[in-house]
Design an enzyme around this catalytic site. Sequence first.
Site, PDB file in Angstrom:
ATOM      1  N   HIS A  11       0.858  -1.187   0.000  1.00 12.96           N
ATOM      2  CA  HIS A  11       0.000   0.000   0.000  1.00 12.96           C
ATOM      3  C   HIS A  11       0.888   1.229   0.000  1.00 12.96           C
ATOM      4  O   HIS A  11       2.074   1.164   0.335  1.00 12.96           O
ATOM      5  CB  HIS A  11      -0.967   0.027   1.191  1.00 12.96           C
ATOM      6  CG  HIS A  11      -0.311   0.037   2.537  1.00 12.96           C
ATOM      7  ND1 HIS A  11       0.010   1.195   3.206  1.00 12.96           N
ATOM      8  CD2 HIS A  11       0.084  -0.975   3.345  1.00 12.96           C
ATOM      9  CE1 HIS A  11       0.568   0.898   4.366  1.00 12.96           C
ATOM     10  NE2 HIS A  11       0.634  -0.410   4.480  1.00 12.96           N
ATOM     11  N   HIS A 131      12.975  -4.043   4.682  1.00 11.41           N
ATOM     12  CA  HIS A 131      11.919  -3.070   4.945  1.00 11.41           C
ATOM     13  C   HIS A 131      12.301  -2.105   6.068  1.00 11.41           C
ATOM     14  O   HIS A 131      12.214  -0.876   5.913  1.00 11.41           O
ATOM     15  CB  HIS A 131      10.633  -3.830   5.294  1.00 11.41           C
ATOM     16  CG  HIS A 131       9.424  -2.985   5.437  1.00 11.41           C
ATOM     17  ND1 HIS A 131       8.560  -2.750   4.398  1.00 11.41           N
ATOM     18  CD2 HIS A 131       8.916  -2.314   6.499  1.00 11.41           C
ATOM     19  CE1 HIS A 131       7.563  -1.980   4.796  1.00 11.41           C
ATOM     20  NE2 HIS A 131       7.762  -1.701   6.077  1.00 11.41           N
ATOM     21  N   HIS A 135      13.123   1.999   6.422  1.00 10.32           N
ATOM     22  CA  HIS A 135      12.545   2.924   7.390  1.00 10.32           C
ATOM     23  C   HIS A 135      13.643   3.636   8.190  1.00 10.32           C
ATOM     24  O   HIS A 135      13.606   4.858   8.389  1.00 10.32           O
ATOM     25  CB  HIS A 135      11.630   2.171   8.366  1.00 10.32           C
ATOM     26  CG  HIS A 135      10.248   1.932   7.859  1.00 10.32           C
ATOM     27  ND1 HIS A 135       9.538   2.857   7.114  1.00 10.32           N
ATOM     28  CD2 HIS A 135       9.410   0.865   8.006  1.00 10.32           C
ATOM     29  CE1 HIS A 135       8.341   2.374   6.826  1.00 10.32           C
ATOM     30  NE2 HIS A 135       8.238   1.164   7.349  1.00 10.32           N
ATOM     31  N   GLY A 185       2.353  -2.246  15.844  1.00  5.34           N
ATOM     32  CA  GLY A 185       1.511  -1.734  14.776  1.00  5.34           C
ATOM     33  C   GLY A 185       0.292  -2.607  14.533  1.00  5.34           C
ATOM     34  O   GLY A 185      -0.824  -2.105  14.315  1.00  5.34           O
ATOM     35  N   ASN A 313       2.004   8.287  14.950  1.00  2.00           N
ATOM     36  CA  ASN A 313       1.167   8.523  16.124  1.00  2.00           C
ATOM     37  C   ASN A 313       1.721   9.745  16.863  1.00  2.00           C
ATOM     38  O   ASN A 313       2.559   9.647  17.753  1.00  2.00           O
ATOM     39  CB  ASN A 313       1.159   7.296  17.041  1.00  2.00           C
ATOM     40  CG  ASN A 313       0.086   7.358  18.100  1.00  2.00           C
ATOM     41  OD1 ASN A 313      -0.015   8.334  18.834  1.00  2.00           O
ATOM     42  ND2 ASN A 313      -0.724   6.317  18.192  1.00  2.00           N
ATOM     43  N   ARG A 457     -13.489  14.187  14.262  1.00  2.00           N
ATOM     44  CA  ARG A 457     -12.103  14.270  13.806  1.00  2.00           C
ATOM     45  C   ARG A 457     -11.518  15.660  14.075  1.00  2.00           C
ATOM     46  O   ARG A 457     -12.082  16.678  13.668  1.00  2.00           O
ATOM     47  CB  ARG A 457     -12.031  13.936  12.311  1.00  2.00           C
ATOM     48  CG  ARG A 457     -12.597  12.564  11.951  1.00  2.00           C
ATOM     49  CD  ARG A 457     -11.540  11.542  11.813  1.00  2.00           C
ATOM     50  NE  ARG A 457     -10.692  11.800  10.673  1.00  2.00           N
ATOM     51  CZ  ARG A 457     -10.956  11.364   9.426  1.00  2.00           C
ATOM     52  NH1 ARG A 457     -12.050  10.656   9.177  1.00  2.00           N
ATOM     53  NH2 ARG A 457     -10.128  11.618   8.456  1.00  2.00           N
ATOM     54  N   ARG A 526      -2.425  19.065  17.266  1.00  2.00           N
ATOM     55  CA  ARG A 526      -1.345  18.494  16.444  1.00  2.00           C
ATOM     56  C   ARG A 526      -0.737  19.641  15.647  1.00  2.00           C
ATOM     57  O   ARG A 526      -1.297  20.113  14.687  1.00  2.00           O
ATOM     58  CB  ARG A 526      -1.933  17.407  15.531  1.00  2.00           C
ATOM     59  CG  ARG A 526      -0.958  16.800  14.561  1.00  2.00           C
ATOM     60  CD  ARG A 526      -1.490  15.494  13.991  1.00  2.00           C
ATOM     61  NE  ARG A 526      -2.848  15.578  13.497  1.00  2.00           N
ATOM     62  CZ  ARG A 526      -3.190  15.788  12.222  1.00  2.00           C
ATOM     63  NH1 ARG A 526      -2.250  15.981  11.314  1.00  2.00           N
ATOM     64  NH2 ARG A 526      -4.452  15.805  11.854  1.00  2.00           N
ATOM     65  N   ASN A 556      -5.502  23.977   9.419  1.00  2.00           N
ATOM     66  CA  ASN A 556      -4.889  23.392   8.224  1.00  2.00           C
ATOM     67  C   ASN A 556      -5.276  21.927   8.127  1.00  2.00           C
ATOM     68  O   ASN A 556      -4.896  21.115   8.975  1.00  2.00           O
ATOM     69  CB  ASN A 556      -3.367  23.527   8.278  1.00  2.00           C
ATOM     70  CG  ASN A 556      -2.681  22.846   7.095  1.00  2.00           C
ATOM     71  OD1 ASN A 556      -3.319  22.497   6.107  1.00  2.00           O
ATOM     72  ND2 ASN A 556      -1.378  22.672   7.195  1.00  2.00           N
ATOM     73  N   THR A 557      -6.026  21.572   7.102  1.00  2.00           N
ATOM     74  CA  THR A 557      -6.349  20.173   6.835  1.00  2.00           C
ATOM     75  C   THR A 557      -6.037  19.867   5.382  1.00  2.00           C
ATOM     76  O   THR A 557      -5.919  20.779   4.561  1.00  2.00           O
ATOM     77  CB  THR A 557      -7.828  19.863   7.165  1.00  2.00           C
ATOM     78  OG1 THR A 557      -8.060  18.461   7.036  1.00  2.00           O
ATOM     79  CG2 THR A 557      -8.778  20.607   6.234  1.00  2.00           C
TER      80      THR A 557
END
Length: 612
Positions: A11, A131, A135, A185, A313, A457, A526, A556-557
């Site tokens: 993904h 992988h 990261h 996760g 997160n 949200r 945030r 801000n979105t």
Amino acid sequence: MRILGISAFYHDSAAALVVDGDIVAAAQEERFTRKKHDAGFPHHAAAFCLEAGGCDMAGIDHVVFYDKPFLKFERLLETYLATAPRGFRSFRMALPVWIREKLFQKGLLRERLRRIAGGEAWNGSLLFTEHHQSHAASAFFPSPFERAAVLTMDGVGEWCTTSLGVGHGSRLEITKEIHFPHSLGLLYSAFTYYTGFKVNSGEYKVMGLAPYGEPRFAGLIKDHLIDVKDDGSFRLDLSYFDYCTGLTMTNGRFDALMGGPPRKPEDRLGQREMDLAASVQAVTEEVVLKLARGIARSTGERNLCLAGGVALNCVANGRLLREGVFENIWIQPAAGDAGGALGAALAACHGIAGQPRAPRHGQRDLMKGAYLGPEFEQERIEAGLAAAGARFETLPEQQLIDATAEALADGKAVGWMQGRMEFGPRALGGRSILGDPRSPTMQKVLNLKVKYRESFRPFAPSVLREDVAEWFELDGDSPYMLLVADIAEKRRRQMTAQQQALFGIDKLNVARSEIPAVTHVDYSARIQTVHADTNPRYHALLSAFKARTGCPVLVNTSFNVRGEPIVCSPADAFRCFMGTGIERLVVGNCFLRKEDQDPALVQDYKDRFELD
């Protein structure tokens, strides 16, 4: 040396180009195909990166893929053999895809790469990194640190789910790992599934829902689901989960422990789901803190770099910063799988080719504000808008800034598309929807009439870097919207006893500060700090808004609706503008008013995209 990094086939496919250690370009494929979390080969993203680098495939020295398919297939086989025959149905569904596409990925990648311009003349050098190495490289090499501890956490790569490394100069070494099926996760994703949201998409909804609840299930989680040691290492009790052998994340034993079946998607959210979200968030924060403390003790490092999906997160990140486990923390803005493309390229650049890290020249980091995607010259913007039937005026920069600040101060929702598109999941003032944070109704209006998403949200504030400490309990940089901090005490509003007694979603409509549209129910936000050197036009807009209102903060979105990728092009922006309650659109120097547009171009945008 030109190195093209690729992530694909799971993904959030993406491509990134690194030239002599400099990050030239990076983008997710979804932004071009308009398919959320597009997992296909990133043909469009790779072609863009090459164009941005002024070359074609013939000029690429190495292509690097972000994980090792054979190791993943090994995990699939070993997991099935260890749990047979329970996982046969899942294995039967996965095997044909692996045999047809994934097992022989080297050939598939070569074939797709040769379809890109110049591919027939490409030298064919194709490399693979693990992988979590990808990261870790994405976390350390662009960071501002000469040396640091590196922590990566996600669902699963090949076998690794959590890794600890140490970076020094151009060297990066992974020293410890936690392996599948034990995964922080996947624990979080299990609760994402159980609370009725989509795995690999809805985890941030669980994080946003958590402050409405109480962590009354946290004890159950620690007593039955996860065993955490003092150094943060952990093991899950797999008898409660179904992700190894089945087609769901959890099973009947999990349901019995938590007191009922999973919530169905789109069903009404209740206090139980809020408490479940609060509980898994609390446990996640505890594990992250213990991991960080263990790493600090074992390495003696003062700086920490983070990547992997769990590093998105931002509540856990904010707590980690407040606890002071490390002096400095830096988080890769594209911390998920998309960022693996960049990490793969950087791992090859420094670890295989042995090139030194690029000099910083006083920069905070090497990510260039995460503005690494496509940009459109004014001529192309005007042509694109005209072709879409848009009616607009072209304004000089200062007049444009003033008109936009005035619209925001008047309470209008503004679509804002400027400069290069952001790399990663956050809109950072390149492809954003903006609003007035002082409005007590702005959060609800943006959620329900613009974004078409759940009312609970939260929205993030963008704030001038020089003013952040005046408005938030943070006095540092947070350019990538990956740290949560509380609203400054002097900006808060006292709640009545009646308001304090409210539960769950009823808390939503209580204005808690001078900027209620960006103040979550627990007084947190945030935060994105906006810097004049990385985004001068957005900084100028915030400054103009502050001059009018005394407030250096904007809502801000991301510029999209629920289920839609963030807009990329002027045509994308205009379609979203005409399909939502956005009242003003600013693209380059073009200023558009909704009331000036042809009513025949209005679109029914609400149900256009699959829900996330």
